[in-house]
Design a protein around this motif. Sequence first.
Motif, mmCIF file in Angstrom:
data_model
loop_
_atom_site.group_PDB
_atom_site.id
_atom_site.type_symbol
_atom_site.label_atom_id
_atom_site.label_comp_id
_atom_site.label_asym_id
_atom_site.label_seq_id
_atom_site.Cartn_x
_atom_site.Cartn_y
_atom_site.Cartn_z
ATOM 1 N N PRO A 81 0.823 -1.213 0.000
ATOM 2 C CA PRO A 81 0.000 0.000 0.000
ATOM 3 C C PRO A 81 0.862 1.269 0.000
ATOM 4 O O PRO A 81 1.953 1.282 0.580
ATOM 5 N N ALA A 82 0.345 2.312 -0.647
ATOM 6 C CA ALA A 82 1.056 3.608 -0.675
ATOM 7 C C ALA A 82 0.646 4.406 0.555
ATOM 8 O O ALA A 82 -0.241 5.252 0.498
ATOM 9 N N VAL A 83 1.256 4.083 1.696
ATOM 10 C CA VAL A 83 0.936 4.791 2.941
ATOM 11 C C VAL A 83 2.249 5.213 3.595
ATOM 12 O O VAL A 83 3.297 4.602 3.348
ATOM 13 N N SER A 84 2.185 6.250 4.437
ATOM 14 C CA SER A 84 3.444 6.817 4.921
ATOM 15 C C SER A 84 4.170 5.886 5.897
ATOM 16 O O SER A 84 5.397 5.933 5.982
ATOM 17 N N ASP A 85 3.463 5.022 6.629
ATOM 18 C CA ASP A 85 4.168 4.088 7.521
ATOM 19 C C ASP A 85 5.079 3.155 6.714
ATOM 20 O O ASP A 85 6.157 2.760 7.186
ATOM 21 N N ILE A 86 4.659 2.802 5.522
ATOM 22 C CA ILE A 86 5.500 1.942 4.664
ATOM 23 C C ILE A 86 6.689 2.754 4.148
ATOM 24 O O ILE A 86 7.836 2.278 4.154
ATOM 25 N N ALA A 87 6.433 4.004 3.744
ATOM 26 C CA ALA A 87 7.532 4.839 3.230
ATOM 27 C C ALA A 87 8.600 5.022 4.314
ATOM 28 O O ALA A 87 9.807 4.922 4.035
ATOM 29 N N ILE A 88 8.175 5.244 5.556
ATOM 30 C CA ILE A 88 9.151 5.424 6.653
ATOM 31 C C ILE A 88 9.914 4.119 6.894
ATOM 32 O O ILE A 88 11.137 4.119 7.067
ATOM 33 N N SER A 89 9.211 2.997 6.853
ATOM 34 C CA SER A 89 9.882 1.697 7.065
ATOM 35 C C SER A 89 10.937 1.463 5.986
ATOM 36 O O SER A 89 12.036 0.971 6.279
ATOM 37 N N LEU A 90 10.598 1.829 4.760
ATOM 38 C CA LEU A 90 11.566 1.628 3.673
ATOM 39 C C LEU A 90 12.773 2.537 3.852
ATOM 40 O O LEU A 90 13.914 2.130 3.598
ATOM 41 N N ASP A 91 12.548 3.767 4.350
ATOM 42 C CA ASP A 91 13.677 4.667 4.635
ATOM 43 C C ASP A 91 14.577 4.058 5.702
ATOM 44 O O ASP A 91 15.806 4.116 5.607
ATOM 45 N N ILE A 92 13.963 3.469 6.725
ATOM 46 C CA ILE A 92 14.754 2.836 7.800
ATOM 47 C C ILE A 92 15.599 1.713 7.194
ATOM 48 O O ILE A 92 16.815 1.629 7.421
ATOM 49 N N LEU A 93 14.958 0.868 6.402
ATOM 50 C CA LEU A 93 15.672 -0.289 5.843
ATOM 51 C C LEU A 93 16.792 0.171 4.905
ATOM 52 O O LEU A 93 17.899 -0.377 4.926
ATOM 53 N N ARG A 94 16.521 1.203 4.099
ATOM 54 C CA ARG A 94 17.555 1.739 3.193
ATOM 55 C C ARG A 94 18.739 2.249 4.001
ATOM 56 O O ARG A 94 19.886 1.955 3.685
ATOM 57 N N GLN A 95 18.456 3.031 5.049
ATOM 58 C CA GLN A 95 19.552 3.612 5.845
ATOM 59 C C GLN A 95 20.358 2.538 6.553
ATOM 60 O O GLN A 95 21.489 2.765 6.957
ATOM 61 N N MET A 96 19.766 1.345 6.686
ATOM 62 C CA MET A 96 20.488 0.250 7.334
ATOM 63 C C MET A 96 21.166 -0.664 6.299
ATOM 64 O O MET A 96 21.688 -1.709 6.647
ATOM 65 N N GLY A 97 21.104 -0.260 5.031
ATOM 66 C CA GLY A 97 21.873 -0.996 4.002
ATOM 67 C C GLY A 97 21.052 -1.806 3.017
ATOM 68 O O GLY A 97 21.623 -2.452 2.129
ATOM 69 N N ALA A 98 19.728 -1.804 3.132
ATOM 70 C CA ALA A 98 18.916 -2.560 2.163
ATOM 71 C C ALA A 98 18.813 -1.767 0.858
ATOM 72 O O ALA A 98 18.862 -0.539 0.874
ATOM 73 N N GLU A 99 18.696 -2.506 -0.239
ATOM 74 C CA GLU A 99 18.439 -1.835 -1.524
ATOM 75 C C GLU A 99 16.988 -2.053 -1.871
ATOM 76 O O GLU A 99 16.518 -3.194 -1.925
ATOM 77 N N VAL A 100 16.281 -0.961 -2.098
ATOM 78 C CA VAL A 100 14.842 -1.049 -2.350
ATOM 79 C C VAL A 100 14.526 -0.337 -3.652
ATOM 80 O O VAL A 100 14.971 0.784 -3.865
ATOM 81 N N SER A 101 13.787 -0.991 -4.541
ATOM 82 C CA SER A 101 13.325 -0.278 -5.735
ATOM 83 C C SER A 101 11.904 -0.706 -6.057
ATOM 84 O O SER A 101 11.530 -1.862 -5.839
ATOM 85 N N TYR A 102 11.116 0.235 -6.541
ATOM 86 C CA TYR A 102 9.738 -0.069 -6.937
ATOM 87 C C TYR A 102 9.722 -0.517 -8.398
ATOM 88 O O TYR A 102 10.246 0.173 -9.270
ATOM 89 N N LEU A 103 9.119 -1.686 -8.668
ATOM 90 C CA LEU A 103 8.994 -2.178 -10.037
ATOM 91 C C LEU A 103 7.703 -1.638 -10.659
ATOM 92 O O LEU A 103 7.623 -1.416 -11.864
ATOM 93 N N THR A 104 6.670 -1.494 -9.829
ATOM 94 C CA THR A 104 5.407 -0.854 -10.225
ATOM 95 C C THR A 104 4.990 -0.034 -9.002
ATOM 96 O O THR A 104 5.618 -0.156 -7.944
ATOM 97 N N PRO A 105 3.911 0.753 -9.094
ATOM 98 C CA PRO A 105 3.533 1.531 -7.892
ATOM 99 C C PRO A 105 3.198 0.660 -6.674
ATOM 100 O O PRO A 105 3.226 1.142 -5.545
#
Length: 431
Positions: free
Chosen positions: A46-70
């Motif tokens: 889902p496009a919700v801000s709790d997910i966006a924040i979680s992805l920022d946390i994971l990225r800052q901890m070294g995960a690579e995240v990319s959206y293939l579709t929305p």
Amino acid sequence: MSTKILIQGGPALHGEVSVSGMKNAALPILFASILVNDTCTLENIPAVSDIAISLDILRQMGAEVSYLTPTTLRIDTRGMTDVSAPYELAKKLRGSTYLMGAQLGRFGKATVGWPGGCDFGNRPLDQHMKGFDALGATVTTDSGFIHLKSESRLKGSSIFFDVVSVGATVNVILASVLAEGLTVIDNAAREPHIVDLANFLNSCGANITGAGTSVIKVRGVERLHGCTYSIIPDMIEAGTFMVAAAATGGTVRIRNVIPKHVESITAKLCEMGVTVKEEEGDTLLVKGQSSYRNVNIQTLPYPGFPTDMHPQFAPLLCLANGVSCIQEGIWEHRFRYVNELRKMGATVVLDSRTATFVGGGKLYGAPVDAMDLRAGAALIIAGLAAEGKTEISGVDYIYRGYDNIVEKLAGLGACIQEVTVPDAVPVDGRH
Ligand code: EPU
């Protein structure tokens, strides 16, 4: 500048709406990907801000995240290390508690800032800690941080929870998936999002049985592997549209719902006189009426009536005939919508954990403040059913958990829009 939602109440909702993936399933699954140490493709995000924040946390901890579709993302957690989670981000959401189980499970240690989330009063973590301790981790806390450490591989154990907790059940599953031997979790939460987490982890090679019952068994495995997985639809978003349709006397076809997951919501609506029909292809048809019977509601862990649907029912009970009650069984401060509804003309008596609604009246548009996610959803429903204009502030809470709610409701014929307005200037002119 601040963002508000403006609603001109009155129009009955009509048409079709599709439910997004479930926030409370996507969150644990995103953090579970830390344990996978590989690449996963996750669909129906889902496009919700709790997910966006979680992805920022994971990225800052070294995960690579990319959206293939929305709604589909790829997450590669191979580059993650045992660094502690960014404090300022982690404290913004409750889901960050899942970093404890996931990091402990993968690295044997974790340091996490005390998690945030909506304020419902006391939100203890004692059952999480009891679980980590049983698996052999030491738990210490200092100045806002929780530290977990295990000198050797975690060891499977038996844990009996004193209270049914979604978060503690998730965390013990996460910590035990790669542990040595068998973990038995008794008095576990049975929510559909627990089943979704177990299904995801099993697709990655874990050995979890019993999810969806109150006894979950996790047999530790050596390692996990990546997979492609689709998150279940959000039963609370579905329930919110069901109540919105009923409150406006509309007829709405809701797609992408698992009817079983919303059974307690359907049962309560039917008891009030709403027609809910199951159709083929994960679809529900909800037909509102011009008047409703009063009902009593008690919130309980799944499969009972969900606390996360309590506030949304409140405006409907204000419109029903007679006196209705909601007894809150999970969160002491889930009533933060009550004063706002009173501003809209509701008659509500609040006594400890029970709200009594004197129905049969009308709701009137007013400026109101969303004080948490589901309180915000309740005010949207109240605004849709009210006479006149409602202006909701605090909308960031709503966007934490509802994917494009303004657009979805506008698509059903609601007079609703998001506006950005200058912040109010204090009376003495100072900012
Ligand atoms: N509890 C304890 N000790 C613990 C953990 C919980 O006493 O260690 C108590 C809580 O105080 C509460 C009850 O157990 O009275 C249930 O809490 P739970 O742990 O199940 O809640 P949570 O995991 O913090 C999740 C959802 C909430 C939802 C609750 C209950 C997420 C991210 N959050 O919270 O969702 O209300 O389960 O179903 O999954 C929402 O989406 O609006 C929301 C608040």
